[in-house]
Structure formats: structure tokens, C-alpha cells
Design an enzyme around this catalytic site. Structure first.
Site, PDB file in Angstrom:
ATOM      1  NE  ARG A   5      -4.202   1.565   0.796  1.00  0.00           N
ATOM      2  CZ  ARG A   5      -5.233   1.726  -0.034  1.00  0.00           C
ATOM      3  NH1 ARG A   5      -5.186   1.268  -1.276  1.00  0.00           N
ATOM      4  NH2 ARG A   5      -6.339   2.317   0.380  1.00  0.00           N
ATOM      5  CB  THR A  34      -8.746  -1.414  -8.389  1.00  0.00           C
ATOM      6  OG1 THR A  34      -8.746  -0.270  -7.572  1.00  0.00           O
ATOM      7  CG2 THR A  34      -7.984  -2.498  -7.705  1.00  0.00           C
ATOM      8  CD  GLU A  56      -4.743   3.710  -3.479  1.00  0.00           C
ATOM      9  OE1 GLU A  56      -5.936   3.414  -3.336  1.00  0.00           O
ATOM     10  OE2 GLU A  56      -4.120   3.510  -4.520  1.00  0.00           O
ATOM     11  N   GLY A  81     -12.980  -2.284  -7.490  1.00  0.00           N
ATOM     12  CA  GLY A  81     -14.286  -1.705  -7.180  1.00  0.00           C
ATOM     13  C   GLY A  81     -14.362  -0.927  -5.887  1.00  0.00           C
TER      14      GLY A  81
HETATM   15  N1  GLU Z   1      -8.487   2.640  -3.284  1.00  0.00           N
HETATM   16  C1  GLU Z   1      -9.341   1.505  -3.234  1.00  0.00           C
HETATM   17  C2  GLU Z   1      -8.925   0.576  -2.146  1.00  0.00           C
HETATM   18  O1  GLU Z   1      -7.809   0.547  -1.770  1.00  0.00           O
HETATM   19  C3  GLU Z   1      -9.320   0.752  -4.487  1.00  0.00           C
HETATM   20  C4  GLU Z   1      -9.768   1.607  -5.586  1.00  0.00           C
HETATM   21  C5  GLU Z   1     -10.644   0.911  -6.493  1.00  0.00           C
HETATM   22  O2  GLU Z   1     -10.905  -0.269  -6.390  1.00  0.00           O
HETATM   23  O3  GLU Z   1     -11.073   1.584  -7.379  1.00  0.00           O
HETATM   24  O4  GLU Z   1      -9.693  -0.163  -1.657  1.00  0.00           O
END
Ligand code: GLU
Length: 625
Positions: free
Chosen positions: A131, A434, A473, A518
Site C-alpha cells: 500500500r 483497480t 490513494e 471496485g
Molecule cells: N483505493 C481503493 C482501495 O484501496 C481501491 C480503488 C478501487 O478499487 O477503485 O480499496
């Protein structure tokens, strides 16, 4: 400490095996303009000549390992590594690198992700938390506009900004995975994608429409406009999209595994984030960020133990914090386990799925953040007694009013009489970008890997001359600072994720591996596929294809059109307020874009991608027999 990988002095030429057809017989021919076939008139490269194309098929069955991703080029590159003796980790990194080329708005070296690896030899499952981290110098009011004293509007200010960019974790995830568990060099897994970036991929309608959706913010940066809006125009479907800068970045990375964490690239990224390369004409505010090279030097991709729970005879292995994926999927399954869902009507079973999802999301909001900064009660959240007590909130005849409160992890005994509610947080700005890939090899190793740059198009900022987009993020942190909130913004911290790469074991052996993009709907997509497969007796392709609804403890439950058509009236009769996906938190009518592999007897595998969502994915096996 991040251990350095041995750099290879020169690009390693892979020995090219004779071309094998790697896809199941009877698979559909590539669809014009969608599949990865060479563009008319394009000179086929050596790789293209020798490597069979993978059509956009949603299911492949066979043996010897498989790869499933959203993209045929990426699946093909992963399969190639497997066919040449690489293991699942090598192939997963190679597939991810290819997705960085063909899905640059969803994932790439400018972002982060979570990698789950099941080692067949030891029987152990390990994970990497790759991350992004917040800059060491970020103030707690970084999301407040100094000009107004008010929080920045989420869109466009925060989303398209330097302030939301965290230290990318994806390069360190790849080097860590290869170093620990891989058998191929970084160069061997990156070079096929460097070639793909040079040769270009064929633009499909999804890539074009994602570019169109981002047109205003891509036009705000000189670098991004040049790369993705050449001449100010959208890429044409069927044309070839080349990215020589990214190819050069991959080749430099292959030579220097520390490229992203020491030396010039951290300086370049820091400069880009602190002084974004905006065009003179843009109206977008683009707040500046705080990254410094020292933040990159301090970055570690964390190798850590997974979450573990059980569901109806399967061991469920998921991602521990900083993702909320493992605890939330695991808790919801523990709640659902208390009911004989298989014997229920479809509406009743879905009612329990919706309620369990809401309860688990309440606890996610109250307790989950980066475990290096807050004490996340993982064992309590995954304890069966806690889940039993949470299940007291489910009335079979009536949905509970949402949001439901969180449970009390400090005081539970599984007894309904003593359940005491706690406040939870409902903040949810996660977007729906993602990508998720699932890989297995002939030895029985398995990888489930979800990676992202957050928003589709990330921060919108391409690093000058490097060919990749930076993440945004840090928008996954809560936007207002509350010292009681586990997901509050802090220097060096990882924002809470929902990514949920998951592996299920039966008697210690892999049964199923899956995941999805998602945003926060990732959790419910994984949960619903498991419910469909295990409780409803669907086959894996049916379980993935089935229409979805995403209970996240909000007043309404977002659902796909087909789900609404089939279940809206029966579920509304039980008190659920269903709305079309895209209204509340998401911007598309679809929920998720899963990939999964199921493991059968005698090494047989069923490799599954989406048939329709995101334009359909690509599943392939090493040997279709
Ligand atoms: N930032 C999201 C996460 O870490 C993921 C972004 C997405 O799935 O579009 O859960």
C-alpha cells in the site's frame, strides 16, 4: 529492510519455446476492436509472432497453471512465463507489469496493492502489503484548503492533486515477491511488458471511454495530455497505443530494482507532486503535495501474515490491515455461517447477505485502519463469538435501519442480551478503478493480487518522461481529522483499503482464489461470489457472472440493473432500499470486475474472468487438456 534484488547487467533473452495454444478449445475468436490481435498493417514483433494470442474468453479449463486478468495481453504474458517454467509469483508480477501498460488508468508502478501467495511446498500463505504511504511531512489538515479554511471539495480538487499522492508500493511489491518466492529475475518478468509498451496495444472501447471520462483532468497536465490525449484527441478504437517512456522505465527498473526508492526517480516524483506540471489553461485547482525523497527511502512493502477464518469447511485467507478486505469478508462470512442459507429462498438468503455485509461494514468503519498506527482488533473482528453477537442484529423478516452501529470488540460473548452498540464511520469516497489478477502454476502455487492507482486515472498526473500515472490513494483516508477514527490521516501511514485478494483452502489445499476491483464494493463482490459458489451451488463462472448488489451499511444498497430486475421487489418487501449502482458511491452501473481460479481433483483448474463487466476479461490455461 527491503533486500536488493540482483540486477541483471543485460536484458535476459528468454528461451522461446515453440508456440503452444494456451487457451481452451472452442474459445471464441477475438472480437474486432476488442481483442488483442495485431492491428492491420502493424509489423508483428518477434514476441507477437511466437506468442499465441489469448482471446477475451471468460472461462478456460485445463491443467499446468492458469492466469486470469481483465486483459488478453496481460494474461498472455503471464501464461508465457508459466509455460517457460516460471512459477505463479513470476507470472503474477509479469501479468501485473503488462496491466501497467494496457490498464494504465487502473494500475501501475505509480500505485500500490496487496499480494496473497499460497506456497504449495510449505502449505503456507503469506501476503505483501504494498500500500502507498502518506508523506512524512503531511500535516493533519492537508485536506483543508488554506484559502478557505474548508475541506477541499473531493472532486475535482482532491482527486486531481499532488496532495493525494502516496509513495508508490507496487515496485517494492514486485521486487519483494520475486526475491522471496519467485524463480525469475526482475528483468525476465518486466521485459515482455517493456516490449508490449514499445509495440503498443490495440485500443478497445473501455480504454477510449476511460480516457474520455478523464479528458478534462488529463488535459490539465502537460505530461498527461501528451501521453494520453495526443493532439488533444481521444485514442481511436482499434488503433495502437504505444508508451515508449514506460518501456524505458521498465527497462531501467529491470536494471535497478531500487529505481523507485533511491536516486533520481524519487526526486522526480517528489518534484512532480510538489509542483504538478499543469497546463497554463486549466481551471482545475490541483493542490500541491508533500512527498520528499526520504519518504521513498523509508518505504517498505510489508510481508505479513494473512487474516484467517473459516466458512462451511473452507479456510478463508485474506488481506490483513492496512486493508479492511480480510477482516470484513471474514466477519461477514462468520455472520452468514450462522444461517442455513442453502435451504432458504433466494430472497431470504440475499436478505442475510445484505444484512451481514452492513454489519461487517459498521465494524470496518469503527475499527480498521493501518495496523502500524492503530490497534486493529483483528482477532476480535474474526472471532465467531463476536460474529454470533453481531448476527443478533438480523431480523429474518425486516432489514435493520441503516446505518447499523458497530459492535463492541471489548465486550462480547455471543449472547444477544449483552450486545452493546458503538459508533461507526460511514465515510466512503473510494472509487471504482483497480484491477485484480489470479494465477496458479503447475506446482500448485497460487497468487491472488489486487493493485490500483485508486481513481480511474489516479491523480491524473504523469511523471515527466516516465510514462506512468501517479496514484491518488491518500483520498482513501478519512477526509476530516478525528483522533478517534482509525483511518485518520497521519504521516507515514497507509490509508485503509478495501482490496480483498482471497484464497480458500479445503483440507489445506487451494479450493478457490479470487478478487476484484471496485473500491469498497470489492469486499461485497468477493463476499457475493463466495455466497453464490458455496451457498447457492452455482458453478464458478455462474457465481462470477451473477448480478451483484453491494451492502455497505449506507441507507441504500447499490445494485446492478439485472439484480434490480430480479430481486428489487422481494428485497424491498423486506425493507431494503435498492438503488442502481453508480448513484451513491460509484460512477458505473457495474459492480466489480472479478477474476478467480477454482482447483479441482488431479490438478484440474477452472480459470474465470468476467464475461461482460469492464468489457470482459481474459482467462487462459497452460494446457487445455
Ligand atoms: N483505493 C481503493 C482501495 O484501496 C481501491 C480503488 C478501487 O478499487 O477503485 O480499496
Amino acid at each position: 529492510m527491503r533486500r536488493p534484488l540482483r540486477p541483471l547487467a543485460a536484458v535476459v533473452a528468454l528461451s522461446l519455446a515453440p508456440a503452444l495454444l494456451v487457451v481452451a478449445p472452442g474459445s471464441a475468436a477475438p472480437r474486432p476492436g476488442v481483442a488483442a490481435g495485431a492491428a492491420p498493417g502493424a509489423a508483428p514483433s518477434a514476441v507477437a509472432e511466437r506468442d499465441p494470442q489469448v482471446p477475451k474468453q471468460a472461462t478456460a479449463t485445463g491443467r499446468g497453471g492458469g492466469v486470469t486478468s481483465v486483459d488478453p495481453d496481460a494474461t498472455r504474458i503471464g501464461l508465457r512465463i508459466l509455460r517457460r517454467g516460471g512459477n505463479a509469483v513470476d507470472a503474477a508480477v509479469a501479468t501485473a507489469a503488462a496491466l501497467g501498460v494496457t490498464e494504465p488508468y487502473s494500475a501501475g508502478v505509480g500505485g500500490g496493492g496487496f499480494f496473497v501467495f499460497h506456497d504449495a511446498r510449505t502449505g503456507k500463505t503469506r501476503t505483501i502489503d504494498g500500500r502507498e504511504t502518506a508523506p512524512g511531512a503531511i500535516p493533519r489538515d492537508a485536506f483543508v484548503d488554506p484559502a478557505t479554511g474548508e475541506p477541499y471539495p473531493f472532486t475535482p480538487d482532491l482527486v486531481t492533486s499532488g496532495v493525494s499522492v502516496g509513495v508508490p508500493g507496487t515496485p517494492a511489491t514486485w521486487t519483494t515477491a520475486l526475491e522471496r518466492w519467485g524463480t525469475r529475475s526482475l528483468s525476465q518478468v518486466l521485459v515482455p511488458s517493456a516490449r508490449l509498451a514499445e509495440r503498443g496495444f490495440v485500443v478497445d472501447p473501455t480504454f477510449r471511454s476511460q480516457t474520455d471520462d478523464n479528458r478534462e483532468r488529463f488535459a490539465a497536465f502537460t505530461t498527461t495530455r501528451k501521453l494520453f490525449l495526443r493532439g488533444g484527441k481521444l485514442p481511436k478504437v482499434g488503433s495502437r497505443f504505444r508508451n515508449p517512456d514506460l518501456a524505458a522505465t521498465y527497462r531501467a527498473f529491470a536494471r535497478n530494482p531500487d529505481l523507485f526508492y533511491r536516486g533520481s526517480v524519487p526526486r522526480e516524483i517528489s518534484r512532480t507532486v510538489r509542483t504538478p506540471p499543469t497546463t497554463r489553461v486549466t481551471d482545475l485547482p490541483v493542490p500541491k503535495g508533500y512527498l520528499r525523497p526520504g519518504d521513498f527511502r523509508r518505504y517498505e512493502a510489508e510481508v505479513q501474515a494473512p487474516t484467517r477464518s473459516r466458512y462451511r469447511g473452507y479456510q478463508v485467507i485474506g488481506m490483513a490491515p492496512s486493508s479492511s478486505g480480510g477482516t470484513t469478508v471474514g466477519e461477514a462470512l462468520n455472520i452468514m455461517k450462522g444461517y442455513r442459507l442453502r435451504g432458504m429462498s433466494r430472497a431470504q438468503a440475499l436478505h442475510h447477505y445484505l444484512e451481514a455485509g452492513a454489519l461487517a461494514f459498521a465494524d470496518r468503519g469503527a475499527y480498521v485502519g493501518d495496523g502500524a498506527f492503530v490497534d486493529v482488533p483483528v482477532d476480535d473482528l474474526l472471532s465467531q463469538e463476536f460474529a454470533d453477537e453481531r448476527a443478533c442484529g438480523i431480523d429474518p423478516a425486516q432489514a435493520a435501519p441503516k446505518p447499523v452501529p458497530a459492535g463492541d470488540v471489548d465486550d462480547y460473548d455471543g449472547d444477544c442480551a449483552t450486545a452493546a452498540p458503538r459508533p461507526t464511520s460511514l465515510e466512503d469516497h473510494e472509487n471504482i478503478s483497480t484491477t485484480h489478477l489470479t494465477v496458479s502454476d503447475r506446482w500448485g502455487n497460487v497468487v491472488a493480487y489486487t493493485l490500483t492507482i485508486e481513481q480511474t486515472g489516479g491523480s491524473g498526473i504523469v511523471v515527466p518522461g516516465r510514462g506512468f500515472l501517479l496514484n491518488n490513494e491518500l483520498t482513501d483516508f478519512s477526509l476530516t481529522y478525528d483522533p478517534a477514527d482509525p483511518n485518520r490521516l497521519e504521516p507515514g501511514k497507509r490509508p485503509r483499503s478495501s482490496m480483498a485478494p482471497t484464497i480458500l483452502l479445503r483440507d489445506g489445499k487451494p479450493f478457490l482464489a479470487l478478487g476484484s476491483p471496485g473500491g469498497s464494493t470489492i469486499i461485497t463482490t468477493v463476499l457475493q461470489i463466495l455466497h453464490n459458489r458455496i451457498d447457492r451451488g452455482m458453478t464458478l463462472p455462474q457465481a462470477v457472472r451473477a448480478p451483484r448488489a453491494s451492502p455497505r451499511n449506507s441507507a441504500t444498497v447499490s445494485a446492478e440493473p439485472l439484480f434490480l430486475e430480479r430481486f428489487e421487489s422481494v428485497l424491498e418487501a423486506l425493507g431494503h432500499d435498492l438503488v442502481p449502482a453508480g448513484d451513491a458511491f460509484t460512477s458505473a452501473a457495474e459492480i466489480g470486475a472479478a477474476t478467480a481460479i477454482e482447483f479441482g481433483p488431479e490438478g484440474r483448474i477452472k480459470v474465470v474472468a468476467e464475461p461482460v463487466r469492464r468489457g470482459g476479461g481474459a482467462a487462459g490455461v497452460v494446457s487445455p487438456r
